[in-house]
Design an enzyme around this catalytic site. Sequence first.
Site, mmCIF file in Angstrom:
data_model
loop_
_atom_site.group_PDB
_atom_site.id
_atom_site.type_symbol
_atom_site.label_atom_id
_atom_site.label_comp_id
_atom_site.label_asym_id
_atom_site.label_seq_id
_atom_site.Cartn_x
_atom_site.Cartn_y
_atom_site.Cartn_z
ATOM 1 N N TYR A 70 0.851 -1.195 0.000
ATOM 2 C CA TYR A 70 0.000 0.000 0.000
ATOM 3 C C TYR A 70 0.888 1.247 0.000
ATOM 4 C CZ TYR A 70 -3.723 -3.266 1.407
ATOM 5 O OH TYR A 70 -4.608 -4.322 1.474
ATOM 6 N N GLN A 188 -8.505 -13.370 4.938
ATOM 7 C CA GLN A 188 -8.950 -12.029 4.522
ATOM 8 C C GLN A 188 -9.401 -12.097 3.059
ATOM 9 O OE1 GLN A 188 -7.185 -7.514 4.078
ATOM 10 N NE2 GLN A 188 -6.478 -8.705 5.833
ATOM 11 N N TYR A 216 -12.742 -7.798 3.266
ATOM 12 C CA TYR A 216 -12.192 -6.502 2.814
ATOM 13 C C TYR A 216 -13.075 -5.836 1.768
ATOM 14 C CZ TYR A 216 -9.674 -8.483 -1.410
ATOM 15 O OH TYR A 216 -9.317 -9.061 -2.607
ATOM 16 N N ARG A 294 -9.600 7.441 5.132
ATOM 17 C CA ARG A 294 -8.375 8.259 5.197
ATOM 18 C C ARG A 294 -8.629 9.634 5.772
ATOM 19 N NH1 ARG A 294 -7.140 8.890 -1.257
ATOM 20 N NH2 ARG A 294 -9.235 8.445 -1.992
HETATM 21 N N1 LIG Z 1 -6.175 -8.390 1.178
HETATM 22 C C1 LIG Z 1 -6.436 -7.752 0.069
HETATM 23 O O1 LIG Z 1 -6.109 -8.202 -1.045
HETATM 24 C C2 LIG Z 1 -7.166 -6.429 0.164
HETATM 25 C C3 LIG Z 1 -7.671 -5.814 -1.001
HETATM 26 C C4 LIG Z 1 -8.368 -4.620 -0.857
HETATM 27 C C5 LIG Z 1 -8.528 -4.061 0.400
HETATM 28 N N2 LIG Z 1 -8.003 -4.653 1.502
HETATM 29 C C6 LIG Z 1 -8.127 -4.065 2.851
HETATM 30 O O2 LIG Z 1 -9.474 -3.713 3.087
HETATM 31 C C7 LIG Z 1 -9.551 -2.312 3.397
HETATM 32 C C8 LIG Z 1 -10.882 -1.745 2.952
HETATM 33 O O3 LIG Z 1 -11.035 -1.849 1.564
HETATM 34 P P1 LIG Z 1 -10.908 -0.605 0.601
HETATM 35 O O4 LIG Z 1 -9.994 0.390 1.240
HETATM 36 O O5 LIG Z 1 -10.628 -1.151 -0.732
HETATM 37 O O6 LIG Z 1 -12.288 0.012 0.478
HETATM 38 P P2 LIG Z 1 -13.712 0.206 1.126
HETATM 39 O O7 LIG Z 1 -13.731 0.032 2.575
HETATM 40 O O8 LIG Z 1 -14.613 -0.608 0.323
HETATM 41 O O9 LIG Z 1 -13.941 1.725 0.736
HETATM 42 C C9 LIG Z 1 -13.060 2.701 1.207
HETATM 43 C C10 LIG Z 1 -13.410 4.043 0.620
HETATM 44 O O10 LIG Z 1 -14.759 4.360 0.893
HETATM 45 C C11 LIG Z 1 -14.872 5.754 1.080
HETATM 46 N N3 LIG Z 1 -15.462 6.019 2.413
HETATM 47 C C12 LIG Z 1 -15.097 5.476 3.606
HETATM 48 N N4 LIG Z 1 -15.863 5.989 4.598
HETATM 49 C C13 LIG Z 1 -16.694 6.881 4.022
HETATM 50 C C14 LIG Z 1 -17.704 7.748 4.514
HETATM 51 N N5 LIG Z 1 -18.008 7.802 5.806
HETATM 52 N N6 LIG Z 1 -18.378 8.500 3.628
HETATM 53 C C15 LIG Z 1 -18.091 8.460 2.297
HETATM 54 N N7 LIG Z 1 -17.117 7.666 1.773
HETATM 55 C C16 LIG Z 1 -16.448 6.891 2.624
HETATM 56 C C17 LIG Z 1 -13.506 6.343 0.991
HETATM 57 O O11 LIG Z 1 -13.230 6.789 -0.325
HETATM 58 P P3 LIG Z 1 -12.681 8.281 -0.552
HETATM 59 O O12 LIG Z 1 -11.629 8.492 0.517
HETATM 60 O O13 LIG Z 1 -12.158 8.305 -1.912
HETATM 61 O O14 LIG Z 1 -13.889 9.151 -0.363
HETATM 62 C C18 LIG Z 1 -12.619 5.159 1.303
HETATM 63 O O15 LIG Z 1 -11.319 5.280 0.805
HETATM 64 C C19 LIG Z 1 -8.303 -1.735 2.697
HETATM 65 O O16 LIG Z 1 -7.964 -0.446 3.166
HETATM 66 C C20 LIG Z 1 -7.309 -2.798 3.028
HETATM 67 O O17 LIG Z 1 -6.860 -2.657 4.358
HETATM 68 C C21 LIG Z 1 -7.344 -5.840 1.388
#
Ligand SMILES: NC(=O)c1ccc[n+]([C@@H]2O[C@H](COP(=O)([O-])OP(=O)(O)OC[C@H]3O[C@@H](n4cnc5c(N)ncnc54)[C@H](OP(=O)(O)O)[C@@H]3O)[C@@H](O)[C@H]2O)c1
Length: 342
Positions: A70, A188, A216, A294
């Site tokens: 990341y 995960q 995730y 973030r």
């Molecule tokens: N193991 C793996 O292969 C894998 C793959 C993907 C993710 N992950 C993990 O899972 C975590 C979560 O997944 P993700 O980051 O892809 O996405 P997510 O949780 O599906 O979405 C995150 C995005 O949603 C928006 N958001 C969050 N809270 C909000 C709110 N209160 N109001 C409006 N928009 C909001 C933000 O976008 P904006 O900031 O652009 O507004 C944020 O960056 C990752 O950070 C990572 O730690 C793991």
Amino acid sequence: MPQSSNAHAQEFGTQPIGIPGTQVRVSRIALGTWAMGGWMWGGTDESESVATIRAALDQGINLIDTAPVYGFGVSEEIVGKALEGTQLGRHAIISTKVGLEWRNGTVYKNATPARIMQEIDASLRRLRTDHIDIYHVHWPDPLVPIEETAGAMRTLYEQGKIGAIGVSNFSVAQMERFRKVAPLHVLQPPYNLFERDIEAEILPYCRAHGIVTFGYGALCRGLLSGRMRADTVFDGDDLRRLDPKFQPPRYAQYLAAVERLDQLAHDRFNRRVIHLAVRWMLDQGISVALWGGRHPDQLQATHGVGGWRLDAGMRARIDRILSETITDPVGPEFMAPAQRSS
Ligand SMILES: NC(=O)c1ccc[n+]([C@@H]2O[C@H](COP(=O)([O-])OP(=O)(O)OC[C@H]3O[C@@H](n4cnc5c(N)ncnc54)[C@H](OP(=O)(O)O)[C@@H]3O)[C@@H](O)[C@H]2O)c1
């Protein structure tokens, strides 16, 4: 655990859960820090990111998920900075990963034992710690026998460098092979209202074998936040410029689903779609929802997840909304890293 953590855990409707076979206890909502790395998310703001991690801990979210890839070290560095020297940081559970390498901006799977032994030290340094609570193999590497990868993870576990072993993006067959060599505490996988492949085999397998699941993409990269509009603009290298769910004409189907789910959340529960999406995950039986954020204010919405339930009838109604609105679904496969040529 500090008082504020307990209070917020109650609010989620559950106490933190223990990871069987380990000393680790985690909140059912975790903070995901992929976007804080900047890469594939249109850049990063370090002080805002540090404030977000501290806000999460302050609100009782004790689990912080990161990975070396990341931002090519940036997210882990930020997590290390945010946790170091703070009272709440001492109670945080750090979840990170291993097994991806990057060359000239391209990411490749590499889960060789040599790579794992090299990466752990780099992660410990960036995270400013001598112990990682939960260490995941980020992706299965088709060029390395799973038993070899598992052997290296087991060594780290026996050395006490890591407190729990996880894998990410593994199938049942891959977990079976892994578990013949090493204990497996956490899986995960991708999981949210729009990405549900794990329901058929993977979730039941994890339940049957006491493997805790961290789903995730709880908000489907923001699609389920309710913020997205047809004309929302994503900057720079933001992955949503490539994500097939965000491309017309399919994007309109997902937005229509979000609108109807938001209406349902409002009419029946006085909540919004963002709350419903995460409540749904927890009520479906995933152990932990990984919520990416973030900005500190993005975590305010976690408070709307607790204190209510979606029963089977309501979940069936949600399924009907999804099948009526999304006629051309697509999964998260576009995120899979490349395979090395050798
Ligand atoms: N193991 C793996 O292969 C894998 C793959 C993907 C993710 N992950 C993990 O899972 C975590 C979560 O997944 P993700 O980051 O892809 O996405 P997510 O949780 O599906 O979405 C995150 C995005 O949603 C928006 N958001 C969050 N809270 C909000 C709110 N209160 N109001 C409006 N928009 C909001 C933000 O976008 P904006 O900031 O652009 O507004 C944020 O960056 C990752 O950070 C990572 O730690 C793991």
